[in-house]
Design a protein around this motif. Structure first.
Motif, mmCIF file in Angstrom:
data_model
loop_
_atom_site.group_PDB
_atom_site.id
_atom_site.type_symbol
_atom_site.label_atom_id
_atom_site.label_comp_id
_atom_site.label_asym_id
_atom_site.label_seq_id
_atom_site.Cartn_x
_atom_site.Cartn_y
_atom_site.Cartn_z
ATOM 1 N N ARG A 76 0.825 -1.227 0.000
ATOM 2 C CA ARG A 76 0.000 0.000 0.000
ATOM 3 C C ARG A 76 0.845 1.256 0.000
ATOM 4 N N LYS A 77 1.926 1.216 0.765
ATOM 5 C CA LYS A 77 2.821 2.377 0.826
ATOM 6 C C LYS A 77 4.198 1.932 0.359
ATOM 7 N N PRO A 78 4.348 1.761 -0.946
ATOM 8 C CA PRO A 78 5.610 1.184 -1.430
ATOM 9 C C PRO A 78 6.797 2.057 -1.063
ATOM 10 N N LYS A 79 7.768 1.435 -0.456
ATOM 11 C CA LYS A 79 9.033 2.125 -0.210
ATOM 12 C C LYS A 79 10.134 1.147 -0.601
ATOM 13 N N PHE A 100 17.747 -4.149 -0.129
ATOM 14 C CA PHE A 100 17.049 -2.853 -0.132
ATOM 15 C C PHE A 100 18.068 -1.737 -0.374
ATOM 16 N N GLU A 101 19.190 -1.842 0.294
ATOM 17 C CA GLU A 101 20.246 -0.846 0.105
ATOM 18 C C GLU A 101 20.821 -0.937 -1.309
ATOM 19 N N TYR A 102 20.966 -2.158 -1.791
ATOM 20 C CA TYR A 102 21.430 -2.362 -3.179
ATOM 21 C C TYR A 102 20.480 -1.668 -4.165
ATOM 22 N N GLN A 103 19.173 -1.871 -3.974
ATOM 23 C CA GLN A 103 18.187 -1.249 -4.878
ATOM 24 C C GLN A 103 18.350 0.270 -4.890
ATOM 25 N N THR A 104 18.587 0.820 -3.690
ATOM 26 C CA THR A 104 18.771 2.267 -3.586
ATOM 27 C C THR A 104 19.989 2.714 -4.395
ATOM 28 N N MET A 105 21.062 1.977 -4.266
ATOM 29 C CA MET A 105 22.309 2.338 -4.959
ATOM 30 C C MET A 105 22.124 2.273 -6.481
ATOM 31 N N ILE A 106 21.399 1.273 -6.947
ATOM 32 C CA ILE A 106 21.166 1.150 -8.400
ATOM 33 C C ILE A 106 20.299 2.315 -8.879
ATOM 34 N N CYS A 107 19.300 2.697 -8.080
ATOM 35 C CA CYS A 107 18.481 3.865 -8.435
ATOM 36 C C CYS A 107 19.364 5.102 -8.537
ATOM 37 N N GLU A 108 20.255 5.272 -7.579
ATOM 38 C CA GLU A 108 21.154 6.425 -7.588
ATOM 39 C C GLU A 108 21.999 6.449 -8.858
ATOM 40 N N LEU A 109 22.573 5.306 -9.191
ATOM 41 C CA LEU A 109 23.479 5.257 -10.343
ATOM 42 C C LEU A 109 22.743 5.478 -11.661
ATOM 43 N N THR A 110 21.569 4.875 -11.798
ATOM 44 C CA THR A 110 20.866 4.902 -13.087
ATOM 45 C C THR A 110 19.967 6.118 -13.242
ATOM 46 N N GLY A 165 11.243 -9.913 -11.614
ATOM 47 C CA GLY A 165 12.224 -10.049 -10.540
ATOM 48 C C GLY A 165 11.717 -9.682 -9.167
ATOM 49 N N ARG A 166 12.547 -9.990 -8.186
ATOM 50 C CA ARG A 166 12.169 -9.775 -6.793
ATOM 51 C C ARG A 166 12.414 -8.337 -6.374
ATOM 52 N N LEU A 167 11.449 -7.821 -5.608
ATOM 53 C CA LEU A 167 11.526 -6.452 -5.105
ATOM 54 C C LEU A 167 11.491 -6.489 -3.594
ATOM 55 N N ILE A 168 12.352 -5.691 -2.976
ATOM 56 C CA ILE A 168 12.375 -5.619 -1.519
ATOM 57 C C ILE A 168 11.800 -4.269 -1.101
ATOM 58 N N GLY A 169 10.897 -4.301 -0.132
ATOM 59 C CA GLY A 169 10.295 -3.071 0.337
ATOM 60 C C GLY A 169 10.404 -2.931 1.846
ATOM 61 N N GLU A 170 10.328 -1.677 2.295
ATOM 62 C CA GLU A 170 10.378 -1.418 3.737
ATOM 63 C C GLU A 170 8.972 -1.445 4.311
ATOM 64 N N THR A 171 8.857 -1.941 5.520
ATOM 65 C CA THR A 171 7.567 -1.926 6.211
ATOM 66 C C THR A 171 7.832 -1.927 7.725
ATOM 67 N N VAL A 172 6.818 -2.257 8.495
ATOM 68 C CA VAL A 172 7.011 -2.313 9.954
ATOM 69 C C VAL A 172 6.509 -3.648 10.489
ATOM 70 N N MET A 174 9.990 -9.104 0.962
ATOM 71 C CA MET A 174 9.797 -9.188 -0.486
ATOM 72 C C MET A 174 8.389 -8.666 -0.745
ATOM 73 N N THR A 175 8.246 -7.832 -1.744
ATOM 74 C CA THR A 175 6.948 -7.206 -1.937
ATOM 75 C C THR A 175 6.512 -7.244 -3.400
ATOM 76 N N PHE A 176 5.262 -6.897 -3.629
ATOM 77 C CA PHE A 176 4.656 -7.000 -4.966
ATOM 78 C C PHE A 176 4.871 -8.401 -5.541
ATOM 79 N N GLN A 177 4.713 -9.394 -4.673
ATOM 80 C CA GLN A 177 4.956 -10.777 -5.108
ATOM 81 C C GLN A 177 3.873 -11.289 -6.038
#
Lengths: 486, 453
Positions: free
Chosen positions: A475-478, B120-130, B300-307, B317-320
């Motif tokens: 819901r809140k993609p991060k 998750f940190e890797y994904q951030t770094m790739i976003c930064e570079l690209t 591909g696999r996506l990692i997301g932050e949550t609580v 892993m998100t948007f599975q």
């Protein structure tokens, strides 16, 4: 253990964790060499830390991971066996890591020999006639194998075979790989005994079917006892038989897929041949085929002529490349070392002891948990948490509670044909004590489900984080760290 | 030779334990157990040798490694998609921890936070570079990442014509063709301009029509040349509903304006240069980044932050629901295992180097490459294309086969023969320099080249 701050939050301008080699040529301004319009004006935010900070960051992250080196990991379908340390040492020899894929063949004879030897040994193990080592993972192998099948039919001038039959118990990659090849997927309903239902198969087989994809033993851990009959039916209908090698561990050295009548097989070197899973990869998914399919293999394959190993691109009917270069070479090195170490007797023991471990667990676990297809199994079996539902407990709760007892949970909710599935694959490298400890823990948890279900519903409590909110993650993609929201 | 039962190091069962377990199951032998489970008697014969002991294995592989000429500290002028960069010791030491190597896909997030946060940190770094908004957590390699990008383009606009510049890595183009054949996607390859080594703009623009699904470029391209992505990007955007896919080199992106700034919709590439040894071409990893609005069509696999239940930050892993284990034949890709370990190595590499360190690697590569070109030109050789380049450039060599053989005798790995992929460029060598290219290696190269003039 609390949360580890992200590496970005630890960053301090002016710090660095590595010294960059320089050749000492006169320094030149970048814009003397590269026109300004190409030079980056967008800021680049990568973390700035000293080496010890980086080492601590990743070491602390690693400690939040469960792994085979930490404990029992009975993740069904994934063959989480011990990964020999010897292979890690070998795979780091500079003669393997610092060679370039386009080096002249005479300067990489050792590497080509490894690939050739592995191809030859995989042929003997599987009973297939030819191999490609190019695919990078099991699903990649499936895609390769199914494209070979497509090309084979088209080469015969048969363009109407657009369908692929796949049992409802199959891995999700099977239908996904078939679809990527342009096939229409037709699901086969499993029979009452959890195996292929011959009547169902017959009713779906016709001259539009390109192949049947099968794993044997299947995902319930049950061997398809009528595999020869199945192969005949498929072949009589003009279709080919595809072997998903995810479960090869169960039959390694004792039964060859080629002898069962399979035309194409893929293997998972990271599973059966123990080249570690590396948090999800790299793996390798070599594909073996029978003689009539050789010409369709991806190029190049490794061949041997006049005392030299070479890359053979001369396959005019090839499906083409499925990736760059020669595949996951380092994974191949580890797989060959494993095969050489185990030898014929050792490989057979792999199958034998993995089947013994699974049946021992099945027998003991069946005393307190439902096993819907409770027959002699191969390397794994599937239990069901269905009967715990009346206590308000689901399989996921049981899985999470296992973490509090120090175990990695089994695969859950797969295969899809078992409700509240709990798929357990112990592998051959686990001791009887470990199995007993796990069985004991599982038994206790089933009792807890009845007496104090909250223990399960609130689990895990002994892990670095508690149960995570997956709905919120969608819901809140991060999906990346951003400075401004801290 | 050999050890009677080397395998017992990994298979712990004693005879007594086997007997106890068989009794529990209610069978008398393992053979009987197999017979009951499979309906078959006996066992196959493989004709494999008996097992070797560990020392023999180490010795065998040491010898095999010696049969290869390695270039860790050697003189190497070959690139073409795999590059020899410095790998910090700390990276190898941490990455090879068993907690990283022997974990699998983080299906159970509570006991996989290490993997998840690192990715998750890797994904951030790739976003930064690209310069893109979202990155997945790795693909097999640059070529399959590109092929998946092309398939994603098709999913986005349902059009079946793909325009690819011939300046894109030839093996990547081959893989795109392989991946496209099942779905009936047509490939139109665009020639390069013989003077500049860039894609032929006119041919590219003229080939764009209403059927066009995506346009694929490489930046820097296979010849090392910097394509004018900005100009092409504008044209592609004018056309509307055409996906611009850019293949790139992540190290170059530390000093080059990222494709995201030029309107790229998907950026992919080979991640090997980021902290992965050349490995004879694999494993490295593929990176894959796109715009947030295309998130649900990504492979591909996506990692997301949550609580978690107590409100603590955690990763999953998100948007599975895009993926094969849920969506089966309707998934956005069949990918399951990826190259997570290689991606984590890249994250560790980038953490050690930081923005400044990575820029320095790129800058030193550019400086060394330009110095190398100068020395080669001084030796009487001509550069093939005349455009700005990053760390690779093409040179006309008269008898490249002979030159490369001569170089190899001197333990120098010479340039890639572009004739391998472009028949019309036979004898044109693609030279590469990185931050590791040394002055004395260049002089040794020049000496041989002069001798061949």
């Amino acid at each position: 253990m609390g949360r580890v701050r992200t590496v970005f939050e630890k960053s301090v301008d002016g710090r660095r964790g590595s010294s960059v080699p320089s050749s000492g040529f006169p320094k030149r301004d970048l814009d003397e060499m590269i026109p300004k319009k190409f030079i980056r004006s967008t800021p680049l935010n990568l973390p700035k830390l000293s080496e010890p900070e980086v080492v601590r960051h990743y070491t602390n992250l690693s400690r939040m991971n469960y792994s085979i080196d930490v404990g029992f990991y009975p993740l069904g379908s994934c063959t989480m066996k011990y990964n020999p340390k010897m292979n890690e040492i070998i795979s780091r020899f500079e003669g393997f890591t610092f060679i370039h894929p386009y080096q002249p063949e005479e300067s990489v004879q050792g590497a080509l020999r490894i690939m050739y030897e592995l191809q030859e040994k995989l042929k003997k193990i599987t009973g297939m006639d030819h191999f490609t080592l190019q695919p990078s993972a099991g699903a990649h192998g499936e895609f390769t194998g199914m494209l070979i099948i497509k090309k084979y039919h088209e080469d015969r001038g048969d363009f109407k075979r657009k369908k692929v039959l796949i049992p409802d118990s199959a891995h999700g990659t099977n239908p996904a790989s078939s679809a990527m090849c342009g096939f229409e997927v037709v699901e086969l309903k499993s029979g009452k005994d959890g195996r292929v239902d011959l009547a169902e198969l017959k009713s779906k087989l016709n001259d539009e079917v390109a192949a049947l994809m099968l794993t044997n033993p299947n995902t319930l851990g049950l061997y398809e006892k009528e595999i020869e009959k199945i192969a005949d039916l498929v072949h009589d209908a003009g279709a080919l038989l595809y072997y998903d090698g995810a479960n090869l561990n169960a039959i390694l050295g004792r039964i060859k897929p080629g002898d069962m009548g399979f035309d194409v097989v893929h293997l998972n070197l990271h599973k059966t041949f123990s080249t570690p899973h590396g948090m999800g990869g790299p793996g390798a998914g070599p594909v073996g085929v029978k003689e009539k399919l050789r010409d369709f293999l991806p190029v190049p394959i490794v061949d041997f002529k006049n005392g030299r190993f070479y890359l053979n691109y001369d396959l005019p009917k090839s499906i083409g490349r499925v990736r760059s270069f020669h595949g996951n070479f380092i994974v191949m090195v580890k797989a060959l070392a494993y095969v050489d170490f185990m030898g014929e007797e050792g490989l057979k023991k792999v199958a034998e002891l993995s089947v013994l471990n699974a049946n021992y667990m099945r027998k003991k676990i069946s005393e307190f948990l439902k096993i819907p297809y409770n027959d002699f199994c191969m390397h794994e079996f599937v239990a069901s948490g269905e009967e715990l539902k009346k206590y308000g407990v689901k399989t996921i709760d049981l899985a999470k509670r296992l973490m509090d007892y120090g175990f990695h949970p089994p695969t859950i909710y797969f295969p899809l044909i078992v409700h509240e599935a709990i798929m357990i694959e112990p592998t051959e490298t686990e001791t009887k004590e470990t199995l007993d400890n796990f069985i004991e823990a599982l038994k206790k948890i089933v009792e807890e489900a009845k007496s104090d279900p909250n223990l399960l519903k609130n689990a895990p409590t002994k892990t670095p984080v508690g149960r995570l909110d997956e709905v919120r993650a969608v819901r809140k993609p991060k999906l990346r760290w951003r400075g401004d929201d801290k | 030779m050999g050890d009677e039962q080397s395998y017992r190091s990994y298979i712990p069962h004693t005879d007594e334990e086997i007997k106890t377990m068989l009794d529990e199951i209610g069978v008398s032998s393992i053979d009987e157990l197999f017979e009951l489970a499979t309906g078959k008697k006996g066992t196959a014969i493989l004709k494999l040798d008996r097992g070797m002991n560990e020392w023999e294995i180490l010795k065998k592989f040491e010898k095999l490694a010696d049969e290869n000429m390695d270039f860790h500290f050697g003189a190497i002028f070959m690139g073409g998609g795999i590059y020899n960069h410095f790998i910090p010791s700390a990276l190898l030491e941490i990455a090879n921890r068993g907690e990283f190597l022997t974990a699998y896909t983080p299906y159970q997030p509570e006991i996989s936070q290490g993997t998840l946060q690192a990715l998750f940190e890797y994904q951030t770094m790739i976003c930064e570079l690209t310069g893109m908004e979202v990155s997945n957590s790795s693909m097999y390699d640059g070529a399959s990442a590109l092929a998946e990008a092309v398939l994603m383009g098709y999913r986005l606009n349902q059009k079946k014509k793909v325009i690819i510049s011939k300046t894109v890595h030839p093996e990547y183009r081959d893989v795109v063709k392989t991946y496209s054949q099942g779905l009936g996607i047509r490939i139109r390859e665009i020639n390069y301009d013989e003077g500049s080594g860039m894609v032929n703009f006119n041919e590219l623009f003229e080939s764009m029509d209403d059927e066009t699904s995506s346009v694929v470029l490489q930046y820097p391209n296979f010849f090392g040349v910097l394509e004018d992505i900005e100009r092409i990007g504008k044209k592609v955007k004018e056309k509307g509903n055409v996906i611009l896919i850019v293949v790139s080199n992540p190290i170059a992106l530390s000093i080059l304006e990222p494709p995201g700034s030029f309107g790229a919709d998907i950026v992919v590439g080979e991640g090997q240069p980021l902290g992965n040894t050349p490995n004879f071409g694999g494993p490295g990893f593929g990176f894959f980044a796109t715009r947030e609005k295309f998130l649900r069509k990504m492979p591909g696999r996506l990692i997301g932050e949550t609580v978690d239940t107590s409100g603590n930050t955690g990763y999953v892993m998100t948007f599975q629901t895009r993926e094969q284990h849920i969506r089966r034949e309707k998934a956005t890709s069949n990918i399951c295992s990826n190259h997570a370990h290689n991606a984590v190595m890249a994250a560790i590499y980038l953490s050690l180097l930081g923005s400044d360190g990575l820029r320095k690697v790129a800058e030193n590569s550019v400086i060394n490459a330009h110095y190398l070109l100068e020395r080669i030109e001084n030796a009487g050789y001509n550069r093939k294309f005349d455009s700005p380049f990053f760390n690779e450039f093409a040179v006309e060599c008269h008898n490249l086969d002979k030159l490369n053989r001569e170089l190899l005798k001197n333990r120098i790995l010479g340039p890639l023969d572009l004739g391998k992929f472009y028949p019309e460029l036979r004898g044109v060598g693609l030279f590469c320099a990185t931050e590791l290219t040394r002055s004395d290696d260049i002089e040794a190269l020049i000496e041989v080249m002069k001798g061949m003039k």
